[in-house]
Design a protein around this motif. Structure first.
Motif, PDB file in Angstrom:
ATOM      1  N   LYS A  67       0.642  -1.300  -0.022  1.00 39.72           N
ATOM      2  CA  LYS A  67      -0.052  -0.217  -0.156  1.00 39.72           C
ATOM      3  C   LYS A  67       0.862   1.189  -0.063  1.00 39.72           C
ATOM      4  N   LEU A  68       1.826   1.145   0.609  1.00 39.66           N
ATOM      5  CA  LEU A  68       2.791   2.427   0.942  1.00 39.66           C
ATOM      6  C   LEU A  68       3.272   2.632  -0.572  1.00 39.66           C
ATOM      7  N   PHE A  69       3.893   1.539  -1.434  1.00 44.44           N
ATOM      8  CA  PHE A  69       4.371   1.877  -2.792  1.00 44.44           C
ATOM      9  C   PHE A  69       3.284   2.295  -3.620  1.00 44.44           C
ATOM     10  N   VAL A  70       2.133   1.777  -3.667  1.00 42.82           N
ATOM     11  CA  VAL A  70       0.875   2.107  -4.340  1.00 42.82           C
ATOM     12  C   VAL A  70       0.418   3.794  -4.173  1.00 42.82           C
ATOM     13  N   LYS A  71       0.608   4.169  -2.974  1.00 40.94           N
ATOM     14  CA  LYS A  71       0.381   5.773  -2.837  1.00 40.94           C
ATOM     15  C   LYS A  71       1.534   6.471  -3.399  1.00 40.94           C
ATOM     16  N   LEU A  72       2.854   5.710  -3.795  1.00 39.61           N
ATOM     17  CA  LEU A  72       3.805   6.415  -4.561  1.00 39.61           C
ATOM     18  C   LEU A  72       3.953   6.401  -5.854  1.00 39.61           C
ATOM     19  N   GLY A  73       2.845   5.875  -6.610  1.00 39.50           N
ATOM     20  CA  GLY A  73       2.831   5.638  -7.835  1.00 39.50           C
ATOM     21  C   GLY A  73       3.089   4.315  -8.628  1.00 39.50           C
ATOM     22  N   ILE A  74       3.280   3.335  -7.506  1.00 38.84           N
ATOM     23  CA  ILE A  74       3.091   1.904  -8.409  1.00 38.84           C
ATOM     24  C   ILE A  74       1.819   1.672  -8.947  1.00 38.84           C
ATOM     25  N   GLU A  75       1.925   1.032 -10.071  1.00 42.41           N
ATOM     26  CA  GLU A  75       0.837   0.714 -11.032  1.00 42.41           C
ATOM     27  C   GLU A  75       0.644  -0.823 -11.168  1.00 42.41           C
ATOM     28  N   LYS A  76       1.723  -1.459 -11.028  1.00 40.14           N
ATOM     29  CA  LYS A  76       1.639  -2.756 -11.548  1.00 40.14           C
ATOM     30  C   LYS A  76       2.338  -3.709 -10.373  1.00 40.14           C
ATOM     31  N   VAL A  77       1.699  -4.572  -9.840  1.00 41.03           N
ATOM     32  CA  VAL A  77       2.339  -5.260  -8.800  1.00 41.03           C
ATOM     33  C   VAL A  77       2.590  -6.786  -9.300  1.00 41.03           C
ATOM     34  N   ARG A  78       3.542  -7.425  -9.157  1.00 37.03           N
ATOM     35  CA  ARG A  78       3.721  -8.819  -9.602  1.00 37.03           C
ATOM     36  C   ARG A  78       4.095  -9.388  -8.492  1.00 37.03           C
ATOM     37  N   LEU A  79       3.375 -10.590  -7.999  1.00 39.78           N
ATOM     38  CA  LEU A  79       3.863 -11.495  -7.029  1.00 39.78           C
ATOM     39  C   LEU A  79       4.714 -12.769  -7.516  1.00 39.78           C
ATOM     40  N   THR A  80       5.566 -12.897  -6.657  1.00 42.62           N
ATOM     41  CA  THR A  80       6.642 -13.859  -7.230  1.00 42.62           C
ATOM     42  C   THR A  80       7.268 -14.609  -5.975  1.00 42.62           C
ATOM     43  N   GLY A  81       8.488 -15.319  -6.286  1.00 47.03           N
ATOM     44  CA  GLY A  81       8.954 -15.866  -5.146  1.00 47.03           C
ATOM     45  C   GLY A  81      10.269 -16.466  -5.691  1.00 47.03           C
ATOM     46  N   GLY A  82      10.934 -17.568  -5.231  1.00 47.17           N
ATOM     47  CA  GLY A  82      10.335 -18.572  -4.610  1.00 47.17           C
ATOM     48  C   GLY A  82       9.052 -19.081  -5.678  1.00 47.17           C
ATOM     49  N   GLU A  83       8.076 -19.822  -4.935  1.00 42.53           N
ATOM     50  CA  GLU A  83       7.033 -20.284  -5.852  1.00 42.53           C
ATOM     51  C   GLU A  83       5.881 -19.594  -5.040  1.00 42.53           C
ATOM     52  N   PRO A  84       5.118 -18.690  -5.536  1.00 44.67           N
ATOM     53  CA  PRO A  84       4.112 -17.942  -4.951  1.00 44.67           C
ATOM     54  C   PRO A  84       2.874 -18.825  -4.499  1.00 44.67           C
ATOM     55  N   LEU A  85       2.531 -19.897  -5.543  1.00 46.76           N
ATOM     56  CA  LEU A  85       1.579 -20.674  -5.377  1.00 46.76           C
ATOM     57  C   LEU A  85       1.498 -21.495  -3.990  1.00 46.76           C
ATOM     58  N   LEU A  86       2.913 -21.503  -3.360  1.00 43.55           N
ATOM     59  CA  LEU A  86       3.043 -22.530  -2.004  1.00 43.55           C
ATOM     60  C   LEU A  86       2.451 -21.527  -0.979  1.00 43.55           C
ATOM     61  N   ARG A  87       2.157 -20.421  -1.031  1.00 46.37           N
ATOM     62  CA  ARG A  87       2.068 -19.412  -0.038  1.00 46.37           C
ATOM     63  C   ARG A  87       0.675 -19.370   0.406  1.00 46.37           C
ATOM     64  N   SER A  88       0.508 -19.859   1.688  1.00 47.56           N
ATOM     65  CA  SER A  88      -0.922 -19.640   2.100  1.00 47.56           C
ATOM     66  C   SER A  88      -1.230 -18.286   2.183  1.00 47.56           C
ATOM     67  N   GLY A  89      -2.645 -17.968   2.198  1.00 46.98           N
ATOM     68  CA  GLY A  89      -3.196 -16.412   2.210  1.00 46.98           C
ATOM     69  C   GLY A  89      -2.996 -15.822   1.003  1.00 46.98           C
ATOM     70  N   LEU A  90      -2.427 -16.471  -0.440  1.00 43.24           N
ATOM     71  CA  LEU A  90      -2.197 -15.811  -1.427  1.00 43.24           C
ATOM     72  C   LEU A  90      -3.571 -15.290  -1.973  1.00 43.24           C
ATOM     73  N   ILE A  91      -4.759 -16.155  -1.741  1.00 43.23           N
ATOM     74  CA  ILE A  91      -5.976 -15.471  -2.557  1.00 43.23           C
ATOM     75  C   ILE A  91      -6.250 -14.417  -1.686  1.00 43.23           C
ATOM     76  N   GLU A  92      -6.266 -14.472  -0.536  1.00 41.13           N
ATOM     77  CA  GLU A  92      -6.794 -13.366   0.198  1.00 41.13           C
ATOM     78  C   GLU A  92      -5.916 -11.987   0.039  1.00 41.13           C
ATOM     79  N   LEU A  93      -4.732 -12.332  -0.160  1.00 44.23           N
ATOM     80  CA  LEU A  93      -3.932 -11.115  -0.552  1.00 44.23           C
ATOM     81  C   LEU A  93      -4.253 -10.388  -1.733  1.00 44.23           C
ATOM     82  N   ILE A  94      -4.452 -11.377  -2.936  1.00 41.86           N
ATOM     83  CA  ILE A  94      -4.938 -10.824  -4.318  1.00 41.86           C
ATOM     84  C   ILE A  94      -6.123 -10.033  -3.862  1.00 41.86           C
ATOM     85  N   GLU A  95      -7.312 -10.569  -3.227  1.00 43.01           N
ATOM     86  CA  GLU A  95      -8.524  -9.920  -2.978  1.00 43.01           C
ATOM     87  C   GLU A  95      -8.142  -8.414  -2.739  1.00 43.01           C
TER      88      GLU A  95
END
Ligand code: SAM
Length: 346
Positions: A67-95
């Motif tokens: 959120k801090l970055f978005v307030k400073l002009g970020i327009e595109k966010v790419r989630l990555t890793g490691g393997e991001p699909l291993l991460r619990s809470g991913l769906i909630e984060l995207i929501e």
């Protein structure tokens, strides 16, 4: 008590600040690693001996930092890793990310990079949560070669099913990223060109960079843009596609009938640092202003220490301002960063 004029009491709205660096580049693209765990051990990325090395933050904490970055002009966010699909809470984060708005009031462009192993089941929930696009990493279209690279039996079928599920779920344009290494998978180039046409996906070849856990990289192992274009041209003539915007990293090509797209990302042989619009956040909350940075900036540490939003925003602005002009791959004195790609977030 002195009377106050309406002008004096009007709330001060500071002009929106946009992240820029000292080289005049506007930074609007944030890559966030949400874990450095991975279920593949790709031979060019991992030694096979090292596991995760850095902590993960809570999903709420990634959200606060993003959120801090978005307030400073970020327009595109790419989630990555490691393997991001291993991460619990991913769906909630995207929501939650899907609810954010850019400085100009638009929804974020939300993308995710994955090896695709768990994508078949997750494609639809990801789309429904608000994800726009996925990029799937896939380094061979031949199953035995693919499984020799990932070192996971049965992985080719899983990834192919994941790619098809993502396309059917509308996570498009679907991009397939392939890192080419001479002697490992450079025999796959023409097969990938056919794959792009048959599966209606964008295949992008990426030059291998010195970011592996071991010491495999050498200039000779890199399969360059020129070589890839020449090889495909011999089988099927390529037609260049004009760039959509100046910060586009891939040189794009299609075929004379317009079916299928190939991209080539050439950070080594034709570096595009001058048009870089990216900044990265590692899984443990450190800012990296370049893949090849020698220093990291502990944003999360400051948040934990209780710094307020204004101080954290100032820290981000100052850090990004100091972004490196370019990388120095292949030059005398080049130093590999202490983290490899899987621990930075590719
Ligand atoms: N697990 C996810 C995936 O496989 O896409 C995200 C992380 S992975 C590290 C991101 C991308 O980095 C993959 O496409 C991988 O092929 C690429 N990669 C890893 N090491 C690389 C290197 N040394 N040079 C170029 N690309 C690399």
């Amino acid at each position: 008590m002195a009377a106050t004029s309406p002008i004096a009491t009007a709330p001060e709205v500071p002009p929106a600040r946009r992240l820029t660096d000292s080289h005049g580049r506007v930074i609007h693209d944030l890559r966030v690693s949400i874990t450095d765990r991975c279920n593949y051990k790709c031979v060019y990325c991992r030694t096979g001996e090292m596991g995760p090395q850095y902590p993960e933050l809570g999903i709420e904490e990634y959200l606060k930092l993003i959120k801090l970055f978005v307030k400073l002009g970020i327009e595109k966010v790419r989630l990555t890793g490691g393997e991001p699909l291993l991460r619990s809470g991913l769906i909630e984060l995207i929501e939650e990310l899907a609810k954010l708005r850019t400085i100009s009031g638009e929804p974020l462009d939300l993308a995710l990079t994955t090896n695709g192993h768990l994508l078949q089941k997750l494609a639809m929930p990801l789309k429904e949560a608000g994800l726009n696009r996925v990029t799937v990493s896939m380094d061979a279209v031949d199953a035995p070669t693919f499984e020799r690279i990932t070192r996971v039996p049965g992985s080719f079928e899983k990834v192919l099913a994941g790619i098809r599920a993502a396309r059917d779920a509308g996570l498009t344009p679907l991009k397939i990223n392939c890192v080419l290494l001479r002697g490992f998978n450079d025999s796959e180039i023409e097969g990938f060109a056919r794959f792009a046409r048959e599966e209606d996906v964008v295949v992008r070849f990426i030059e291998f960079m010195p970011l592996e856990e071991g010491r495999l990289w050498s200039p000779e192992i890199v399969v360059t843009l020129k070589e890839i274009v020449d090889r495909i041209n011999r089988e099927m003539p390529l037609v260049p596609v004009p760039a959509r915007d100046p910060s586009e990293t891939a040189r794009r090509y299609t075929f004379p009938d317009g079916v299928g797209e190939i991209g080539i990302i050439a950070p080594v042989s034709q570096a595009f640092c001058g048009a870089c619009s990216r900044v990265r956040l590692t899984s443990d909350g450190k800012i990296r202003t370049c893949l090849f940075s020698q220093i990291e900036h502990d944003l999360y540490g400051r948040m934990r220490a209780g710094e307020d939003q204004a101080a954290l925003s100032d820290y981000i602005v100052g850090t990004v301002y100091g972004k490196e002009a370019r990388h120095h791959i292949g030059e005398p004195g080049f130093l590999k960063p202490s983290r490899s790609m899987v621990h930075i977030g590719g």
